[in-house]
Design a protein around this motif. Sequence first.
Motif, PDB file in Angstrom:
ATOM      1  N   THR A  81     -38.994  26.203 -16.675  1.00 26.00           N
ATOM      2  CA  THR A  81     -39.050  25.437 -17.927  1.00 26.00           C
ATOM      3  C   THR A  81     -40.476  25.283 -18.447  1.00 26.00           C
ATOM      4  OG1 THR A  81     -39.045  23.367 -16.640  1.00 26.00           O
ATOM      5  CG2 THR A  81     -36.917  24.166 -17.465  1.00 26.00           C
ATOM      6  N   LEU A 135     -30.038  15.175 -20.213  1.00 22.23           N
ATOM      7  CA  LEU A 135     -29.033  15.514 -19.211  1.00 22.23           C
ATOM      8  C   LEU A 135     -29.369  14.769 -17.928  1.00 22.23           C
ATOM      9  CD1 LEU A 135     -28.753  17.746 -21.374  1.00 22.23           C
ATOM     10  CD2 LEU A 135     -28.253  19.355 -19.529  1.00 22.23           C
ATOM     11  N   THR A 137     -29.015  14.237 -14.354  1.00 19.34           N
ATOM     12  CA  THR A 137     -28.630  15.248 -13.383  1.00 19.34           C
ATOM     13  C   THR A 137     -28.797  14.741 -11.962  1.00 19.34           C
ATOM     14  OG1 THR A 137     -29.371  16.949 -14.937  1.00 19.34           O
ATOM     15  CG2 THR A 137     -29.078  17.607 -12.647  1.00 19.34           C
ATOM     16  N   SER A 147     -27.515  22.261 -14.411  1.00 19.01           N
ATOM     17  CA  SER A 147     -28.124  21.552 -15.537  1.00 19.01           C
ATOM     18  C   SER A 147     -28.958  22.491 -16.389  1.00 19.01           C
ATOM     19  CB  SER A 147     -28.977  20.377 -15.039  1.00 19.01           C
ATOM     20  OG  SER A 147     -30.143  20.837 -14.369  1.00 19.01           O
ATOM     21  N   ASN A 150     -26.540  24.579 -18.584  1.00 13.09           N
ATOM     22  CA  ASN A 150     -26.008  23.673 -19.603  1.00 13.09           C
ATOM     23  C   ASN A 150     -27.052  23.414 -20.684  1.00 13.09           C
ATOM     24  OD1 ASN A 150     -23.225  22.453 -19.251  1.00 13.09           O
ATOM     25  ND2 ASN A 150     -24.001  22.204 -17.164  1.00 13.09           N
ATOM     26  N   ALA A 151     -28.290  23.152 -20.250  1.00 11.72           N
ATOM     27  CA  ALA A 151     -29.356  22.835 -21.204  1.00 11.72           C
ATOM     28  C   ALA A 151     -29.628  24.004 -22.142  1.00 11.72           C
ATOM     29  CB  ALA A 151     -30.631  22.450 -20.451  1.00 11.72           C
ATOM     30  N   VAL A 162     -36.081  23.665 -23.689  1.00  9.19           N
ATOM     31  CA  VAL A 162     -35.589  22.996 -22.481  1.00  9.19           C
ATOM     32  C   VAL A 162     -36.765  22.453 -21.684  1.00  9.19           C
ATOM     33  CG1 VAL A 162     -34.327  23.307 -20.320  1.00  9.19           C
ATOM     34  CG2 VAL A 162     -33.535  24.447 -22.401  1.00  9.19           C
ATOM     35  N   TYR A 164     -37.904  19.883 -18.140  1.00  7.27           N
ATOM     36  CA  TYR A 164     -37.440  19.336 -16.864  1.00  7.27           C
ATOM     37  C   TYR A 164     -38.342  18.179 -16.452  1.00  7.27           C
ATOM     38  CZ  TYR A 164     -36.690  18.999 -11.798  1.00  7.27           C
ATOM     39  OH  TYR A 164     -36.444  18.545 -10.533  1.00  7.27           O
ATOM     40  N   ILE A 180     -34.129  19.459 -25.235  1.00  9.17           N
ATOM     41  CA  ILE A 180     -33.030  19.290 -24.295  1.00  9.17           C
ATOM     42  C   ILE A 180     -33.678  18.986 -22.949  1.00  9.17           C
ATOM     43  CG2 ILE A 180     -30.904  20.251 -23.385  1.00  9.17           C
ATOM     44  CD1 ILE A 180     -31.019  20.112 -26.457  1.00  9.17           C
ATOM     45  N   ILE A 182     -33.787  17.840 -19.034  1.00  7.74           N
ATOM     46  CA  ILE A 182     -33.114  17.693 -17.748  1.00  7.74           C
ATOM     47  C   ILE A 182     -33.823  16.570 -16.999  1.00  7.74           C
ATOM     48  CG2 ILE A 182     -32.519  18.817 -15.577  1.00  7.74           C
ATOM     49  CD1 ILE A 182     -32.759  21.516 -17.135  1.00  7.74           C
TER      50      ILE A 182
END
Length: 337
Positions: A81, A135, A137, A147, A150-151, A162, A164, A180, A182
């Motif tokens: 990410t 999200l 997780t 995750s 999905n992201a 995305v 994290y 998005i 995580i």
Amino acid sequence: MSAKPRTVHLITVGVSLFDNLQHSLTGLRGGGADDRKGLLEDDKALAKRIWDARKELHDPKSELTADLEREAQAAWLAEVTTPGSGAARDRLEELLVRIEPGRWPAEAGAELSSLAAHNLPSKRVPVPDRDTAILITSDTGKGLRASLFNAVALAGGDLDRVRYLHEPTEEGIVRERGNIVIARLPHLDVGGEKEFTEAMRDLGRIGRGVDRLLRPEDDVARFHLSGGFKAALPFILGLGEALRGLRGPVKVRAFALHELAPGLRSIELPLRSLPPKPVNEQLEPFGDDGRMVGEPPQGAPLRGFAYDRVSDGRTWRLTPFGEALRELHRGRRVDER
């Protein structure tokens, strides 16, 4: 007031994406797609590419213990990410070109279905650039990897969108508006009381970040609670109730898929409002250790929810969710409404 309100989506994430794709694509075992039935029956070429990439998609790392798998997937997420980070990112980008998560149907997983049901009648899965998705997780190897895909699907295939968060913080959430996100929540699998309490503190920190993301005039928060650990559902709902108390009932709502209804249909979950002033008054007497001696104010109305009496009969202790509430309200004045 802006013409298009921005939405912050909070989505609990499980592993249904992997399970659903596996079930849908089992007809490809022989290498051909002609007799396959399932989610991608109208695009056999894409289905074939996903099937051929199944080992890269799942990456079960079965040779590792659960702890080592979790650490390996967390390190992988942190790398892939980060744009331009290296070989792992390059391999993932190449994989995404082949399997095209931006084109996956909503029924591929509970998380995608929840967003599509929210966006009826269009059944759109990708989250618009003006909105943010968080999200939540669980800290397991398979959950962390699920995750990510999905992201990417929620980002419409755009990996650059995305992010994290290995350690969720208020500032980390606020910084990622429009992305998005995580948000790893360690110990959400209830490994022990001490660990679960820390997970609830992290949940409160995520809530503080969401509170700051919501502009007073028009932004809204939507909780989507169809995926992930079902045992965590009451705690996520409790966070929604506390945020609703801060922002108002129109601002914060929660939804889950109706499992027996045909098509993508969600139901709205009941949320109370927990006004900040009485909540702050209830939590203020508790010390840094989460304990107080004597009786909580107003006859202990949050007993069993935010705190409970311990065995000595004189001391009260915050519950794990009480710790989440305290984190959410940290820094707010007792007289703040």
